[in-house]
Motif scaffolding. Structure first.
Motif, short mmCIF file in Angstrom:
data_model
loop_
_atom_site.label_atom_id
_atom_site.label_comp_id
_atom_site.label_asym_id
_atom_site.label_seq_id
_atom_site.Cartn_x
_atom_site.Cartn_y
_atom_site.Cartn_z
N GLU A 1 0.85 -1.19 0.00
CA GLU A 1 0.00 0.00 0.00
C GLU A 1 0.89 1.25 0.00
OE1 GLU A 1 -3.19 1.10 -0.02
OE2 GLU A 1 -2.36 3.09 0.39
N PRO A 2 0.61 2.21 -0.91
CA PRO A 2 1.48 3.39 -0.95
C PRO A 2 1.31 4.35 0.24
CG PRO A 2 -0.25 3.56 -2.61
CD PRO A 2 -0.33 2.18 -2.04
N SER A 3 0.12 4.42 0.83
CA SER A 3 -0.12 5.41 1.90
C SER A 3 0.61 5.02 3.18
CB SER A 3 -1.62 5.55 2.16
OG SER A 3 -1.83 6.15 3.44
N ARG A 4 1.47 5.93 3.64
CA ARG A 4 2.21 5.65 4.88
C ARG A 4 1.26 5.52 6.07
NH1 ARG A 4 5.99 8.84 1.87
NH2 ARG A 4 4.65 10.66 2.13
N ARG A 5 0.22 6.36 6.10
CA ARG A 5 -0.70 6.32 7.24
C ARG A 5 -1.55 5.05 7.22
NH1 ARG A 5 -0.45 11.76 5.87
NH2 ARG A 5 0.20 13.13 7.57
N PHE A 6 -1.97 4.62 6.05
CA PHE A 6 -2.73 3.37 5.95
C PHE A 6 -1.88 2.18 6.43
CE2 PHE A 6 -6.14 4.47 2.51
CZ PHE A 6 -6.71 5.38 3.39
N CYS A 7 -0.59 2.21 6.04
CA CYS A 7 0.31 1.12 6.47
C CYS A 7 0.44 1.13 8.00
CB CYS A 7 1.67 1.28 5.83
SG CYS A 7 1.67 0.86 4.10
N ALA A 8 0.57 2.33 8.57
CA ALA A 8 0.69 2.43 10.03
C ALA A 8 -0.58 1.90 10.69
CB ALA A 8 0.94 3.88 10.42
N VAL B 1 1.25 -5.36 6.06
CA VAL B 1 1.08 -4.52 4.86
C VAL B 1 2.35 -3.69 4.71
CG1 VAL B 1 -0.24 -2.66 3.77
CG2 VAL B 1 -1.44 -4.41 5.10
N VAL B 2 3.07 -3.92 3.61
CA VAL B 2 4.32 -3.18 3.41
C VAL B 2 4.03 -1.92 2.59
CG1 VAL B 2 5.77 -5.23 3.56
CG2 VAL B 2 4.93 -4.51 1.32
N GLN B 3 4.83 -0.88 2.84
CA GLN B 3 4.59 0.41 2.19
C GLN B 3 5.25 0.43 0.81
OE1 GLN B 3 6.68 3.62 1.96
NE2 GLN B 3 4.90 4.59 1.01
N GLY B 4 4.51 0.87 -0.19
CA GLY B 4 5.07 1.01 -1.52
C GLY B 4 4.12 0.55 -2.60
N VAL B 5 4.70 0.29 -3.77
CA VAL B 5 3.93 -0.16 -4.93
C VAL B 5 4.70 -1.29 -5.60
CG1 VAL B 5 2.87 2.11 -5.34
CG2 VAL B 5 5.06 1.56 -6.41
N LEU B 6 4.11 -1.94 -6.60
CA LEU B 6 4.83 -2.95 -7.37
C LEU B 6 5.72 -2.28 -8.41
CD1 LEU B 6 2.16 -5.74 -8.08
CD2 LEU B 6 3.78 -5.56 -6.18
N PRO B 7 6.93 -2.75 -8.68
CA PRO B 7 7.56 -3.88 -8.00
C PRO B 7 8.07 -3.48 -6.62
CG PRO B 7 9.08 -2.93 -9.58
CD PRO B 7 7.80 -2.17 -9.73
N HIS B 8 8.09 -4.44 -5.69
CA HIS B 8 8.52 -4.18 -4.32
C HIS B 8 9.55 -5.25 -3.94
CE1 HIS B 8 8.46 -3.63 -0.02
NE2 HIS B 8 7.76 -2.53 -0.16
N PRO B 9 10.70 -4.84 -3.38
CA PRO B 9 11.76 -5.83 -3.10
C PRO B 9 11.33 -6.93 -2.14
CG PRO B 9 12.26 -3.68 -2.10
CD PRO B 9 11.10 -3.47 -3.02
#
Ligand SMILES: [Zn+2]
Length: 307
Positions: free
Chosen positions: A137-144, A153-161
């Protein structure tokens, strides 16, 4: 006499269809945006229906897109949406119904990735169903918020390491209409599928009866939606990503009555608006608008051509 290009056909090289790459785009809806967009315009619960950037339609494949809205990721990274989290129980029910349409997870085939996971609602339901689930998920607050619920839920978008797969199920629920390169996203999601894995895509259907009746005021016309599919263009995008559609459903939504009425009010004159008694406000209402699509797809045997 000089031949002038038609005003409504745009053929500059950088203005291409996000699905088929054709340069021929026809403007079908002018921008109704007031000022520059902000993260607030991108809230999931945003009810400014009918407001969009200018929408162009591809003259070849029919896909509709907000060609000028390509730099949107920053809005999602900054997103917060308390109203979304307030409807968590109802949204969880919708995710449960969606997961119940899939084959039951088994010990050897239970890895699930939810892309655009929000606060982890689908991930939470998937874990309850027996999946080994994770979200991105890109939203930092949603991830928190997801972390607060103890959800992966990891922060970011595809591709993700951290997300190398393979996954038995990859879900894109109300995501492909939000990105400026939906074909790239679907292709990256497809690459993460295990053999026999299923990609699930849920997105609004601009060819639905409700969309046609409501015209420019359709509730899926909103700033955050920058790509508009119909069954044909979705099937085409899946095929271009090497996938074959196996199932098509019309998903049901569940909303608290109070939340729903507040949204219906956007369409009513002030005199016709009414207040929902507090004791009924949380009543769960299933909504069958048939203006959204849920499609399942698996890796195709052969690659496709244009529709
Ligand atoms: Zn096209």
């Amino acid at each position: 006499m000089v031949n002038q290009p038609s005003d409504d056909v745009v053929s500059a090289p950088i203005r291409r269809c996000w699905l088929c790459g054709t340069c021929g785009l026809r403007r079908i809806k002018e921008s109704t945006l007031r000022g520059d967009p902000t993260s607030r315009n991108f809230e999931i619960s945003n009810a400014d229906y009918g407001t969009t950037a200018a929408i162009d339609q591809c003259v070849r494949c029919g896909f509709c897109q907000c060609t000028d809205m390509v730099d949107v990721l920053k809005f999602y990274e900054d997103l917060e949406d308390p109203a979304y989290e307030m409807t968590r129980p109802q949204r969880a029910r919708q995710k449960r119904v969606l997961l119940n349409r899939l084959p039951r997870p088994t010990a050897g085939a239970n890895r699930l990735l939810d892309v655009g996971a929000g606060t982890g609602i689908l991930v939470e339901e998937a874990i309850a169903c027996g999946y080994d689930a994770i979200g991105v998920e890109p939203s930092r607050r949603f991830c928190a918020r997801a972390k607060h619920h103890g959800l992966p839920v990891v922060q970011g978008v595809l591709p993700h390491p951290d997300l190398t797969g393979p996954y038995d199920v990859v879900t894109l629920v109300d995501v492909v209409e939000h990105v400026p390169d939906p074909l790239d996203l679907i292709t990256r999601a497809a690459r993460l599928l295990a053999d026999g894995g299923v990609l699930v895509v849920v997105t609004p259907d601009r060819s639905s009866l409700l969309a046609r009746i409501m015209g420019d005021q359709w509730w899926h016309y909103r700033v955050a939606h920058i790509g508009y599919f119909d069954p044909e263009t979705l099937r085409f995008a899946l095929a271009k990503a090497g996938l074959q559609q196996t199932e098509f459903h019309r998903p049901t939504w569940y909303f608290p009555l109070g939340y729903l009425v507040e949204r219906v009010h956007r369409y009513l004159p002030r005199w016709a608006r009414f207040k929902v008694p507090a004791r009924l406000s949380d009543l769960v209402i299933p909504v069958h608008l048939r203006d959204s699509m849920m499609v399942c797809a698996t890796k195709a045997q052969t690659r496709d051509t244009a529709p």
